[in-house]
Design an enzyme around this catalytic site. Structure first.
Site, short mmCIF file in Angstrom:
data_model
loop_
_atom_site.label_atom_id
_atom_site.label_comp_id
_atom_site.label_asym_id
_atom_site.label_seq_id
_atom_site.Cartn_x
_atom_site.Cartn_y
_atom_site.Cartn_z
N ASP A 336 0.87 -1.18 0.00
CA ASP A 336 0.00 0.00 0.00
C ASP A 336 0.91 1.23 0.00
O ASP A 336 1.95 1.21 -0.64
CB ASP A 336 -0.94 -0.03 1.21
CG ASP A 336 -2.25 0.71 0.95
OD1 ASP A 336 -2.18 1.92 0.64
OD2 ASP A 336 -3.33 0.11 1.07
N HIS A 370 2.07 2.08 -3.39
CA HIS A 370 1.44 3.29 -3.92
C HIS A 370 2.38 4.49 -3.92
O HIS A 370 2.05 5.54 -4.47
CB HIS A 370 0.19 3.63 -3.10
CG HIS A 370 -0.89 2.60 -3.18
ND1 HIS A 370 -0.97 1.68 -4.19
CD2 HIS A 370 -1.94 2.34 -2.36
CE1 HIS A 370 -2.02 0.90 -4.00
NE2 HIS A 370 -2.62 1.28 -2.89
#
Length: 550
Positions: A336, A370
């Site tokens: 993430d 990300h």
């Protein structure tokens, strides 16, 4: 956290009995030097390349004074320039307790759950003591509570249990803790912008005090070593979610339709802590976020490896309404956000109103996940962020500044310089809107890029506001600055500086929309060719300075 040019300092919290970390800023002429040389008591002890503005000093003696100097290595190898000098006295060294030896004799094979013995060793540790998990030892444990004035040195492996019951407070433990604990044994913490009850993390320090969130209740903690903290990963996180998925006890947890998701603990959690140092270790396989800093002050993280690939919500390093945080010399392989700066979600984040500010991020490598997120949980504000000398390549978003239109709050004074990044996104996002709207639009301002190379993915530089339809209101635009006229459907990004930006993408296009006070300087492609500048709607006060197309 903003160091003065040519000033040599010790990175906050890194001074110990036998080691410290020096940091400094690059001089203005750093393009003309080969690197830096580090001297201890006038003796050369090491050198680093130009991109590295830190040096770890080891093998020092406790309670001893040393003189350190850093000098440049010029391209002609003849003239040296002083970066700075520093006289320092090392700290006293506490005793070291090996938990695999008597009186604790904890099983080093990792086959026996050792939570109680390990917690007892922590509780017994004298002030400034060092609790050691030695090399080649694997210790299996549930949730642990660190205390003030201690070091946890992990040269082996601390492995998290896979049983959710090992991450709640038992009735016996509740009698000893000062943390807020509910009837299920969950603790009061913060997750995705709201204060709520969650499972404990594998390593915990401090506790959330809703009557006074700004006073530290745990301080002077170091986690160091050459080993690994290995959590329960998705297996543990899924088990935690499953227990509460069908319960209606915590309805605010399921506002996104995923029951129990927000109840998970993290791998490492510091709450209302001051003077924390994380260094050397590998942190891996969290049940959700990896390192979470809530209402903390003065945290330095350096020389660690964060691995959460494949983990649901596997963020790496998340300062949450925390101040004076520094991270450098760290690698990320995450599932993430590698880094996410946060300050709460509307309306609670607006009401608590504790910003995340004075954050310095440098000499990092992000190669998955990300990338770096600033927001969207920014209802308490995010300010004074310095990002420099970082490689962010192979990520989904590069560096992303974001807020939901209903969030309120602000992001301001963000400087990105001497970095290589996938992209820069400064915009509104539509997701994660599950709280009462704030009474004002988010406000982004003073975002500055200097000497940034953009590799280019689906978006290179995306800086724009987005229209929203607010209930019982006319259509507005999410504001990085509020509209001057409330009836005007125009909001702007303000005071954006693009300085010495290079693009590396097929179209070589520089697109700007809904902005004012824009200063474009020396925007070129990777090969030095002019970029194509395209302007969207509602552009005001554009300056194109020293650009090949001007």
């Amino acid at each position: 956290m903003n160091n003065q040019l040519n000033q040599l300092i010790i990175a906050p919290t890194t001074l110990a009995g036998t080691s410290l970390t020096l940091i400094w800023q690059q001089p203005n002429n750093h393009q003309n030097i080969h690197g830096y040389q580090i001297f201890q008591d006038n003796q050369l002890i090491g050198s680093v390349p130009t991109s590295h503005t830190y040096f770890n000093v080891t093998h020092l003696d406790p309670e001893t004074n040393y003189l350190f100097q850093v000098k440049t290595t010029p391209s002609d190898n003849k003239i040296f320039e002083d970066i700075g000098s520093l006289s320092v006295t090392t700290k006293a060294q506490g005793i070291t307790v090996d938990i695999t030896k008597p009186p604790y004799a904890i099983d080093p094979s990792g086959q026996t759950l050792s939570t109680e013995k390990l917690q007892q060793a922590i509780d017994d540790l004298p002030q400034n003591g060092i609790l050691l998990i030695p090399a080649n030892a694997e210790i299996l444990s549930g949730a642990l509570d660190l205390k003030s004035d201690m070091t946890l040195q992990i040269d082996g492996t601390l492995k998290g249990s896979l049983n959710p019951d090992d991450y709640i407070y038992s009735p016996k433990q509740r009698l000893k803790t000062t943390a807020h604990v509910n009837s299920d044994g969950l603790i009061l913490t913060r997750y995705e912008g709201w204060e709520m009850a969650c499972y404990r993390s594998l390593i915990n320090a401090g506790h959330l005090n809703p009557q006074d969130r700004t006073t530290p209740n745990c301080q002077n903690i170091t986690i160091c070593g050459q080993g690994t903290i290995y959590g329960g990963g998705n297996q543990l996180g899924t088990a935690m979610k499953k227990i509460y998925a069908d319960k209606k006890k915590y309805p605010r947890y399921v506002s996104d339709g995923i029951g129990g998701r927000r109840v998970r603990g993290r791998l490492i959690s510091f709450i209302q802590c001051q003077n924390v140092h994380l260094t050397g270790i590998t942190v891996q396989n969290p049940p959700c976020w990896t390192i979470h800093l809530i209402y903390c002050d003065t945290v330095t993280t350096n020389g660690i490896h964060i691995k959460s690939q494949g983990i649901d919500n596997g963020d790496g390093w998340d300062p949450d309404s925390s101040n004076n945080c520094m991270i450098f010399d760290t690698t990320f392989d995450t599932g993430d956000d590698c880094i996410a700066l946060k300050s709460g979600k509307n309306p609670e984040g607006n009401q608590i109103n504790i910003p995340c500010q004075n954050i310095e991020i440098f000499n990092l490598e992000m190669t998955s996940g990300h990338g770096m997120a600033i927001g969207s949980e920014e209802s308490g504000g995010i300010a004074n962020v310095s990002i420099h000398d970082c490689l962010i390549q192979g990520t989904d978003s590069g560096i992303e500044l974001k807020a939901n239109a209903v969030r309120g709050g602000y992001i301001r004074n963000v400087t990105i310089r001497d970095c290589q990044i996938d992209s820069l996104l400064v915009h509104s996002v539509s997701y994660n809107a599950d709280g009462k709207p704030a009474d004002h639009l988010p406000h982004f301002s003073k975002i500055c890029l200097e000497n940034v190379e953009i590799f280019g993915n689906s978006k290179d530089i995306d800086v724009m506001g987005h229209p929203i339809a607010a209930k019982n209101k006319a259509v507005e635009l999410v504001g990085f600055e509020n509209p001057h006229n409330p009836k005007d459907n125009t909001a702007y990004i303000e005071q954006i500086s693009f300085d010495h930006v290079r693009l590396d993408n097929p179209t070589n296009t520089f697109f700007i929309d809904k902005s004012k006070n824009v200063n474009l300087r020396n925007a070129v492609t990777r090969n030095g060719d002019p970029v194509s500048i395209q302007f969207g709607q509602n552009i005001k006060n554009v300056t194109i300075d020293s650009h090949p197309n001007s």
